[in-house]
Design a protein around this motif. Sequence first.
Motif, short mmCIF file in Angstrom:
data_model
loop_
_atom_site.label_atom_id
_atom_site.label_comp_id
_atom_site.label_asym_id
_atom_site.label_seq_id
_atom_site.Cartn_x
_atom_site.Cartn_y
_atom_site.Cartn_z
N SER A 111 0.83 -1.21 0.00
CA SER A 111 0.00 0.00 0.00
C SER A 111 0.86 1.26 0.00
N ALA A 112 1.93 1.25 0.79
CA ALA A 112 2.83 2.41 0.83
C ALA A 112 3.80 2.42 -0.34
N GLU A 113 3.88 1.28 -1.06
CA GLU A 113 4.80 1.13 -2.19
C GLU A 113 6.24 1.39 -1.76
N THR A 114 6.60 0.76 -0.64
CA THR A 114 7.97 0.86 -0.13
C THR A 114 8.49 -0.55 0.16
N PHE A 115 9.80 -0.65 0.34
CA PHE A 115 10.40 -1.94 0.62
C PHE A 115 11.72 -1.72 1.35
N TRP A 116 12.18 -2.78 1.99
CA TRP A 116 13.56 -2.81 2.47
C TRP A 116 14.16 -4.15 2.04
N GLN A 117 15.46 -4.19 1.95
CA GLN A 117 16.16 -5.42 1.57
C GLN A 117 17.38 -5.58 2.44
N GLY A 118 17.52 -6.77 3.03
CA GLY A 118 18.64 -7.05 3.92
C GLY A 118 18.21 -7.03 5.37
N ALA A 119 18.15 -8.20 6.01
CA ALA A 119 17.73 -8.31 7.41
C ALA A 119 18.94 -8.21 8.33
N THR A 120 18.72 -7.63 9.52
CA THR A 120 19.76 -7.50 10.54
C THR A 120 19.66 -8.69 11.49
N THR A 121 20.69 -9.53 11.52
CA THR A 121 20.70 -10.72 12.37
C THR A 121 21.74 -10.55 13.46
N THR A 122 21.29 -10.19 14.65
CA THR A 122 22.20 -9.86 15.75
C THR A 122 22.81 -11.09 16.41
N SER A 123 22.27 -12.28 16.15
CA SER A 123 22.78 -13.49 16.82
C SER A 123 24.06 -14.01 16.18
N LEU A 124 24.43 -13.50 15.01
CA LEU A 124 25.64 -13.96 14.37
C LEU A 124 26.86 -13.23 14.92
N GLN A 125 27.94 -13.99 15.12
CA GLN A 125 29.19 -13.42 15.60
C GLN A 125 30.10 -13.08 14.41
N GLU A 126 31.14 -12.33 14.69
CA GLU A 126 32.08 -11.95 13.63
C GLU A 126 32.68 -13.21 13.00
N GLY A 127 32.68 -13.25 11.68
CA GLY A 127 33.21 -14.40 10.95
C GLY A 127 32.19 -15.47 10.67
N GLU A 128 30.96 -15.31 11.21
CA GLU A 128 29.91 -16.30 10.97
C GLU A 128 28.98 -15.83 9.86
N THR A 129 28.43 -16.79 9.14
CA THR A 129 27.42 -16.51 8.12
C THR A 129 26.21 -17.40 8.38
N PHE A 130 25.08 -17.00 7.81
CA PHE A 130 23.84 -17.74 7.99
C PHE A 130 23.40 -18.27 6.63
N ASP A 131 23.46 -19.59 6.46
CA ASP A 131 23.00 -20.22 5.23
C ASP A 131 21.54 -20.61 5.41
N ILE A 132 20.65 -19.90 4.72
CA ILE A 132 19.21 -20.10 4.89
C ILE A 132 18.76 -21.28 4.04
N ALA A 133 18.14 -22.28 4.69
CA ALA A 133 17.63 -23.45 3.98
C ALA A 133 16.18 -23.26 3.55
N GLY A 134 15.42 -22.45 4.30
CA GLY A 134 14.02 -22.24 3.97
C GLY A 134 13.38 -21.22 4.90
N THR A 135 12.12 -20.91 4.63
CA THR A 135 11.39 -19.92 5.42
C THR A 135 9.95 -20.40 5.64
N TYR A 136 9.28 -19.77 6.61
CA TYR A 136 7.84 -19.95 6.77
C TYR A 136 7.30 -18.77 7.57
N GLY A 137 5.99 -18.56 7.50
CA GLY A 137 5.38 -17.46 8.24
C GLY A 137 5.25 -17.81 9.71
N TYR A 138 5.60 -16.85 10.58
CA TYR A 138 5.54 -17.10 12.03
C TYR A 138 4.91 -15.89 12.72
N GLN A 139 3.63 -16.03 13.10
CA GLN A 139 2.93 -14.99 13.87
C GLN A 139 3.09 -13.61 13.23
N GLY A 140 2.91 -13.54 11.93
CA GLY A 140 2.99 -12.27 11.22
C GLY A 140 4.40 -11.84 10.87
#
Length: 430
Positions: A111-140
């Motif tokens: 409706s606002a015709e806006t977007f963002w790209q790139g999520a902030t993941t605070t649980s990762l430490q320096e030198g770590e990466t997150f390999d995403i295998a899949g997604t699902y909806g969780y409580q909105g």
Amino acid sequence: MKTSIYRSTVLLALAFLLTGCLTQKPKWMVEFISDPDALNHTFANDSGLILYAHELGGNLVIEHFDSLGTNTHTSSMQIDLDQSKGFVALPNGNFFTSGNAPETVSYVDTSAETFWQGATTTSLQEGETFDIAGTYGYQGNLALYGAVQAGGNDTKGIIIIVDEFGNETSNFSIEGVTRFNEITTEPSGNIAVQTTNQIITLSDTFAEIGRFTLPSGKSLIALSLDHPVLFVSSGADIQRVDANGIIKWTYDNPDISSIKGQSTDENGNIVVWGDKASYNVFNMKTDLATFDKITINGERQWLFQSEDKMNVIKYVGIDHRSNGDTTVSYQGWKGELAGLLIGGTTATPVRVTRMIQHDTISALGNRATHRVEPARTEVYAQCGFLCIGITSETEGHCESLDVAYIDKNIVTVSKVCGAANDDAVKVSYF
């Protein structure tokens, strides 16, 4: 005149009683030029406005429709979405997409015709990466699962919850588990996590309910009221087990030798679908699209099959309603002799009809509604296992790209074969 109208009405009513349903065609259809292999999704916002999101010229384009099919508004945003790991539509009409890394996660406010790209993941430490295998909806919000990696190696299986602002709100991991390969969800919000060799059942708050080692020859296909449902490859049986792997019942499945999909309703009943193909004289595998509904007690509630025999059957959607109705969507080809001869050869032309159909099945297993998309007819030269197209007869829908179930209605996106432009798709509303 009144008598004629009365008789017509009576005949129509008798036909409905005899067949159990009436065939319905779309109330409206709108054609677009889109990339059929890219983003093609339909959904609705909380005001009931139908939305169609697609990619055109590298941009995200969103079409807005009213109930009559009028395209009231078109918006375009310069964003390239990676939906390879998931597309999650929200009730307000906004949506998430994700690729295999946090920087690919996107949120679109339609409706606002806006977007963002790139999520902030605070649980990762320096030198770590997150390999995403899949997604699902969780409580909105959006749940991302996969593995934390260091130096290219999996170190911790993890679920990270991201809100509509792109911020990590919580995360969950299991001691000693280095990757969440796959997650199976159910309507209550419980999930089953599949690791390398274990099935771990969790509540909607990630409290562990139970775990067990997955036996050889069995695979997880569904979750039914926190009970994993397993497919036994030898014999094509189905088993419901408790969260610790203890078998509650085994269902002998006589009608589906190749399970292609499964789903559970809010009461834990299980629907599996697939086929047991046979060969006809055209060397094309033919079968009826077959759906088997099993109660939580391991008994058949109904067996439902398509009206037409098909080959190359694909199952493209399922929706469970609170009144016990189930709507299923599938597509396939129907072949018949074209009655022609080609030159001096012995080839026999085959007329192929491509069909996309949607059936609503009542709780008693009766076909309540039969919906069809415009069919596409083609003629092929019969030549063993290799068929060569010789004529194209009618324009029609040849490939289902997306199906959305909105209240009692269906909105679909289909590739249109035989159109002037090869990238033509149609949005249809039933």
